[in-house]
Design a protein around this motif. Structure first.
Motif, short mmCIF file in Angstrom:
data_model
loop_
_atom_site.label_atom_id
_atom_site.label_comp_id
_atom_site.label_asym_id
_atom_site.label_seq_id
_atom_site.Cartn_x
_atom_site.Cartn_y
_atom_site.Cartn_z
N ASP A 144 0.72 -0.86 -0.33
CA ASP A 144 0.05 -0.34 -0.26
C ASP A 144 0.77 0.98 -0.17
OD1 ASP A 144 -2.88 -1.58 0.63
OD2 ASP A 144 -2.38 -1.73 2.34
N SER A 145 1.69 1.38 0.56
CA SER A 145 3.11 2.01 0.94
C SER A 145 3.58 2.63 -0.75
CB SER A 145 4.16 2.07 1.76
OG SER A 145 3.60 1.91 2.81
N MET A 146 4.49 1.44 -1.28
CA MET A 146 4.90 1.82 -2.60
C MET A 146 3.04 2.38 -3.40
SD MET A 146 7.52 0.84 -3.30
CE MET A 146 7.47 0.69 -4.28
N LYS A 147 2.25 1.75 -3.63
CA LYS A 147 0.51 2.28 -4.51
C LYS A 147 0.94 3.51 -4.39
CE LYS A 147 -2.25 -1.47 -4.68
NZ LYS A 147 -2.43 -2.38 -4.54
N LEU A 148 1.32 4.06 -2.61
CA LEU A 148 1.06 5.77 -2.52
C LEU A 148 1.88 6.61 -2.99
CD1 LEU A 148 -0.22 6.16 1.05
CD2 LEU A 148 -1.61 7.00 -1.10
N PHE A 149 3.46 5.66 -2.69
CA PHE A 149 4.17 6.70 -3.54
C PHE A 149 4.23 6.46 -5.63
CE2 PHE A 149 8.70 6.14 -5.60
CZ PHE A 149 9.43 6.84 -4.89
N ARG A 150 3.60 5.42 -6.00
CA ARG A 150 4.00 6.00 -7.62
C ARG A 150 2.50 7.12 -8.13
NH1 ARG A 150 3.25 0.37 -7.01
NH2 ARG A 150 4.92 -0.40 -7.12
N GLU A 151 1.71 7.38 -6.44
CA GLU A 151 0.80 8.20 -6.63
C GLU A 151 1.44 9.93 -6.56
OE1 GLU A 151 -2.99 7.50 -4.63
OE2 GLU A 151 -3.23 5.59 -4.90
N MET A 152 2.06 9.56 -5.86
CA MET A 152 2.73 10.36 -5.73
C MET A 152 2.96 11.70 -6.42
SD MET A 152 5.83 10.75 -2.40
CE MET A 152 5.44 12.25 -1.89
N SER A 153 3.32 11.50 -7.68
CA SER A 153 3.63 12.15 -9.10
C SER A 153 2.36 13.02 -10.19
CB SER A 153 3.67 11.33 -10.08
OG SER A 153 3.44 10.28 -10.69
N GLN A 154 1.46 11.94 -9.44
CA GLN A 154 0.25 12.19 -10.37
C GLN A 154 -0.86 13.50 -9.67
OE1 GLN A 154 -2.82 9.45 -9.53
NE2 GLN A 154 -1.66 7.53 -10.94
N TRP A 155 -0.22 13.91 -8.24
CA TRP A 155 -0.50 14.94 -7.74
C TRP A 155 0.17 16.26 -7.13
CZ3 TRP A 155 -5.60 15.53 -4.74
CH2 TRP A 155 -6.27 14.29 -5.00
N GLY A 156 0.99 15.84 -8.00
CA GLY A 156 2.72 16.93 -8.51
C GLY A 156 3.20 17.31 -7.72
N CYS A 157 4.15 15.34 -6.75
CA CYS A 157 4.81 16.23 -4.97
C CYS A 157 5.83 15.36 -5.69
CB CYS A 157 3.89 15.81 -4.25
SG CYS A 157 2.18 16.66 -3.67
N SER A 158 6.96 15.07 -5.09
CA SER A 158 7.76 14.17 -5.09
C SER A 158 8.26 14.02 -4.22
CB SER A 158 8.77 15.04 -5.98
OG SER A 158 9.18 16.37 -5.54
N PRO A 159 8.91 12.98 -3.76
CA PRO A 159 9.58 12.51 -2.57
C PRO A 159 10.44 13.14 -1.55
CG PRO A 159 9.76 10.73 -4.18
CD PRO A 159 8.53 11.89 -4.34
N GLU A 160 10.44 13.03 -0.62
CA GLU A 160 12.02 13.75 -0.09
C GLU A 160 12.79 12.52 0.58
OE1 GLU A 160 11.21 16.76 2.81
OE2 GLU A 160 10.34 18.42 1.66
N ALA A 161 13.66 12.83 0.85
CA ALA A 161 14.92 11.63 1.53
C ALA A 161 14.00 10.95 2.84
CB ALA A 161 16.28 12.33 2.33
N GLU A 162 12.92 11.22 3.24
CA GLU A 162 12.98 10.59 4.68
C GLU A 162 12.22 9.77 3.88
OE1 GLU A 162 13.11 9.10 8.37
OE2 GLU A 162 14.23 10.83 7.60
N THR A 163 10.97 9.92 2.79
CA THR A 163 10.20 9.25 2.71
C THR A 163 10.77 8.17 1.59
OG1 THR A 163 8.45 11.00 2.12
CG2 THR A 163 8.22 9.12 1.53
N TYR A 164 11.90 8.63 1.20
CA TYR A 164 12.57 7.70 0.21
C TYR A 164 13.64 6.83 1.96
CZ TYR A 164 12.76 8.83 -4.29
OH TYR A 164 13.17 9.49 -5.81
N LEU A 165 14.01 6.75 2.37
CA LEU A 165 14.70 6.12 3.59
C LEU A 165 13.06 4.87 4.39
CD1 LEU A 165 16.59 8.17 5.40
CD2 LEU A 165 17.84 6.02 4.45
N VAL A 166 12.66 5.71 4.64
CA VAL A 166 11.19 4.58 5.01
C VAL A 166 11.26 3.48 4.65
CG1 VAL A 166 8.41 4.99 5.63
CG2 VAL A 166 10.21 6.96 6.76
N LEU A 167 10.45 4.13 2.73
CA LEU A 167 9.93 2.84 2.09
C LEU A 167 11.74 1.97 1.85
CD1 LEU A 167 8.29 4.88 -1.17
CD2 LEU A 167 7.69 2.92 0.41
N ILE A 168 12.45 2.00 1.75
CA ILE A 168 13.56 1.00 1.95
C ILE A 168 13.79 0.57 3.15
CG2 ILE A 168 16.50 1.21 1.48
CD1 ILE A 168 16.35 3.67 0.38
N ARG A 169 13.41 1.11 4.12
CA ARG A 169 13.31 -0.17 5.29
C ARG A 169 12.63 -1.13 5.22
NH1 ARG A 169 13.96 5.30 7.92
NH2 ARG A 169 15.92 5.92 8.55
#
Length: 250
Positions: A73-98
């Motif tokens: 579900d987190s990965m789905k939201l991550f892919r949806e970010m570009s549709q809302w004109g948002c880009s992930p920050e460093a902390e979001t990347y780290l959370v997903l990698i973990r």
């Protein structure tokens, strides 16, 4: 929320982000299965009020979903970010990698590290971050991949500390990989890391047990005679001629 609206004030994106975070934390404590439906209610309310989502909205949702192991579900939201004109920050990347490493989705986590670097957040992948990844991989018994991340860490110019070396040496030693553990220990000493030599108990799962050869028991005289009688009986039966079938002709 009701009091704010009745007072004539507008609820902006930061206010909704705080409320979503509060709802997610309460659901994590009380009923994790209700977290996503409750969050979606607030997201729909934001859309109906014309309040846009921002990067923090997605980060709050991704962080809380990863906490309850809802990695997909987190990965789905991550892919949806570009549709809302948002880009992930460093902390979001780290959370997903973990979260991906915890779910044993190692290749996807490695790919996410590449995405994070290409997005310009390579500085956030410091020694502490890599140690966190290695610790997760050792915790789920993916020591081989932990060594791969360890080599990746050194390749990007980060010098491992005593915690990283100590953790990997212990894991390799308990998995009966003494040669690899010794090489790592010598490397740490060469780099000036103050590691201490210890004795580790090898996990029984990784110990190869040699099978003992079964000794042939000496045959007793009665057993020998019985075997010979049986063999003789079989020979006699094979030499007995079968009677020819008789046919009548009318």
């Amino acid at each position: 929320m009701g009091e704010i609206v009745r007072g004539g004030f507008d609820l902006g994106t930061p206010a909704y982000n705080s409320i979503i975070d509060c709802v997610c934390r309460l659901c994590r404590r009380k009923d994790p299965l209700r977290m996503l439906p409750e969050a979606r209610k607030l997201l729909l309310e934001m859309e109906s009020s014309g309040i846009p989502r921002n990067q923090e909205t997605f980060h709050v949702l991704i962080y809380n979903l990863c906490k309850i192991r809802k990695t997909e579900d987190s990965m789905k939201l991550f892919r949806e970010m570009s549709q809302w004109g948002c880009s992930p920050e460093a902390e979001t990347y780290l959370v997903l990698i973990r979260s991906l490493y915890q779910a044993a989705r190692c290749s996807e986590a490695d790919e996410m590290i590449g995405f994070m670097r290409s997005a310009g957040f390579g500085k956030s992948l410091d020694r502490k971050a890599y140690y966190g990844f290695i610790k997760i991989l050792c915790g789920i018994e993916r020591v081989e991949h932990a060594m791969k991340v360890f080599r990746m860490m050194k390749g990007y110019g980060h010098s491992p500390g005593i915690k990283t070396y100590g953790l990997l040496i212990e894991k390799l030693a308990t998995r009966n990989q003494a040669d690899s553990a010794n090489r790592l220990f010598k490397e740490a000493v060469f780099r000036g890391v103050p590691v201490v030599s210890k004795e580790y108990k090898v996990d029984l799962r990784y110990v190869k047990v040699k099978k003992k050869k079964e000794e042939k028991k000496r045959e007793t005289l009665p057993e020998k005679m019985k075997r010979k009688r049986k063999r003789l009986k079989m020979l006699r039966m094979s030499f007995v001629k079968k009677p020819k079938s008789t046919r009548r002709f009318v």
